[in-house]
Design a protein around this motif. Sequence first.
Motif, mmCIF file in Angstrom:
data_model
loop_
_atom_site.group_PDB
_atom_site.id
_atom_site.type_symbol
_atom_site.label_atom_id
_atom_site.label_comp_id
_atom_site.label_asym_id
_atom_site.label_seq_id
_atom_site.Cartn_x
_atom_site.Cartn_y
_atom_site.Cartn_z
ATOM 1 N N MET A 241 0.882 -1.288 -0.190
ATOM 2 C CA MET A 241 0.421 -0.159 0.031
ATOM 3 C C MET A 241 0.985 1.201 -0.120
ATOM 4 N N ALA A 242 0.250 2.514 -0.907
ATOM 5 C CA ALA A 242 1.736 3.429 -0.965
ATOM 6 C C ALA A 242 0.508 4.710 -0.954
ATOM 7 N N ALA A 243 1.178 5.608 0.242
ATOM 8 C CA ALA A 243 0.547 7.255 -0.128
ATOM 9 C C ALA A 243 0.918 8.460 0.249
ATOM 10 N N PRO A 244 0.485 9.403 0.192
ATOM 11 C CA PRO A 244 1.674 10.434 -0.705
ATOM 12 C C PRO A 244 3.142 10.307 0.355
ATOM 13 N N GLY A 245 2.874 10.088 1.631
ATOM 14 C CA GLY A 245 3.444 10.642 2.624
ATOM 15 C C GLY A 245 4.634 9.060 3.513
ATOM 16 N N PHE A 246 3.982 7.284 2.437
ATOM 17 C CA PHE A 246 3.578 6.484 3.538
ATOM 18 C C PHE A 246 4.039 5.549 2.772
ATOM 19 N N ALA A 247 4.365 4.614 2.639
ATOM 20 C CA ALA A 247 4.311 3.250 1.832
ATOM 21 C C ALA A 247 4.515 2.010 2.858
ATOM 22 N N VAL A 248 3.593 1.034 2.730
ATOM 23 C CA VAL A 248 3.963 -0.422 3.905
ATOM 24 C C VAL A 248 3.794 -1.959 3.028
ATOM 25 N N GLN A 249 4.633 -2.611 2.984
ATOM 26 C CA GLN A 249 4.520 -3.838 2.394
ATOM 27 C C GLN A 249 5.522 -4.918 3.300
ATOM 28 N N VAL A 250 4.327 -5.598 3.029
ATOM 29 C CA VAL A 250 4.785 -6.793 4.140
ATOM 30 C C VAL A 250 4.540 -8.374 2.860
ATOM 31 N N ALA A 251 5.208 -9.494 4.160
ATOM 32 C CA ALA A 251 5.348 -10.547 3.734
ATOM 33 C C ALA A 251 5.525 -11.637 4.202
ATOM 34 N N ASP A 252 5.702 -12.995 3.974
ATOM 35 C CA ASP A 252 5.365 -14.002 4.732
ATOM 36 C C ASP A 252 7.787 -14.406 5.294
ATOM 37 N N ARG A 253 7.359 -14.978 6.154
ATOM 38 C CA ARG A 253 8.763 -15.461 6.868
ATOM 39 C C ARG A 253 9.092 -17.119 6.021
ATOM 40 N N MET A 254 8.526 -17.281 5.760
ATOM 41 C CA MET A 254 8.571 -19.470 5.000
ATOM 42 C C MET A 254 9.246 -19.184 4.296
ATOM 43 N N VAL A 255 9.893 -20.073 4.060
ATOM 44 C CA VAL A 255 10.570 -20.240 2.313
ATOM 45 C C VAL A 255 10.526 -21.893 2.412
ATOM 46 N N THR A 256 10.544 -22.695 1.614
ATOM 47 C CA THR A 256 10.620 -23.955 1.867
ATOM 48 C C THR A 256 11.907 -24.532 0.032
ATOM 49 N N PHE A 257 11.906 -25.543 0.375
ATOM 50 C CA PHE A 257 13.133 -26.477 -0.945
ATOM 51 C C PHE A 257 11.643 -26.510 -1.934
ATOM 52 N N LEU A 258 12.283 -26.032 -3.017
ATOM 53 C CA LEU A 258 11.425 -26.237 -4.101
ATOM 54 C C LEU A 258 10.857 -27.675 -4.405
ATOM 55 N N ALA A 259 11.715 -28.691 -4.750
ATOM 56 C CA ALA A 259 11.849 -29.640 -4.817
ATOM 57 C C ALA A 259 10.811 -30.570 -3.886
ATOM 58 N N SER A 260 11.194 -30.630 -3.421
ATOM 59 C CA SER A 260 9.866 -31.025 -1.927
ATOM 60 C C SER A 260 8.629 -30.820 -1.447
ATOM 61 N N GLY A 261 8.740 -28.665 -0.779
ATOM 62 C CA GLY A 261 8.199 -28.185 -0.281
ATOM 63 C C GLY A 261 8.002 -27.959 1.125
ATOM 64 N N GLN A 262 9.021 -28.591 1.461
ATOM 65 C CA GLN A 262 9.296 -28.882 2.900
ATOM 66 C C GLN A 262 9.704 -27.683 3.664
ATOM 67 N N VAL A 263 9.363 -27.134 4.725
ATOM 68 C CA VAL A 263 9.814 -25.920 4.724
ATOM 69 C C VAL A 263 11.424 -25.872 5.661
ATOM 70 N N LYS A 264 11.695 -25.120 4.710
ATOM 71 C CA LYS A 264 13.056 -24.637 5.186
ATOM 72 C C LYS A 264 14.568 -23.852 6.223
ATOM 73 N N ASN A 265 12.817 -22.171 6.390
ATOM 74 C CA ASN A 265 12.507 -21.905 7.427
ATOM 75 C C ASN A 265 11.415 -21.442 7.588
ATOM 76 N N ASP A 266 11.055 -21.215 9.100
ATOM 77 C CA ASP A 266 9.567 -20.174 9.120
ATOM 78 C C ASP A 266 10.228 -19.234 9.233
ATOM 79 N N PHE A 267 11.304 -18.283 9.354
ATOM 80 C CA PHE A 267 11.811 -16.819 10.018
ATOM 81 C C PHE A 267 12.399 -16.536 8.455
ATOM 82 N N ALA A 268 12.579 -16.772 8.220
ATOM 83 C CA ALA A 268 13.636 -15.863 7.125
ATOM 84 C C ALA A 268 13.269 -14.032 6.704
ATOM 85 N N ASN A 269 13.966 -13.448 6.200
ATOM 86 C CA ASN A 269 13.868 -12.645 5.807
ATOM 87 C C ASN A 269 13.354 -12.517 4.280
#
Length: 91
Positions: free
Chosen positions: A1-29
């Motif tokens: 979301m963006a406005a003239p004075g600020f912007a807000v950006q959010v993301a989840d923090r989970m990363v998974t292995f591409l091949a298996s879909g298993q969670v690699k890290n629940d707290f990745a940046n």
Amino acid sequence: MAAPGFAVQVADRMVTFLASGQVKNDFANKMVQYCNQVLFSFTGLAELDGKPTDQWLSELIWQAAKRDLALVCQTIIERANRAALRSEVTA
């Protein structure tokens, strides 16, 4: 979301292995700030060139020409494409 004075950006923090879909890290940046003006965020590969993607991106931004956002963006595009092509899918 963006406005003239600020912007807000959010993301989840989970990363998974591409091949298996298993969670690699629940707290990745998934965001990296540049010069207190731009926030880069990403989806996709959790690692590039054997490093966590946020670390890889931070190091790349640091090495790119300082204060030249256009050059930083071009460098990210070129290097990310090459690194993604080299990446192997691991479980």
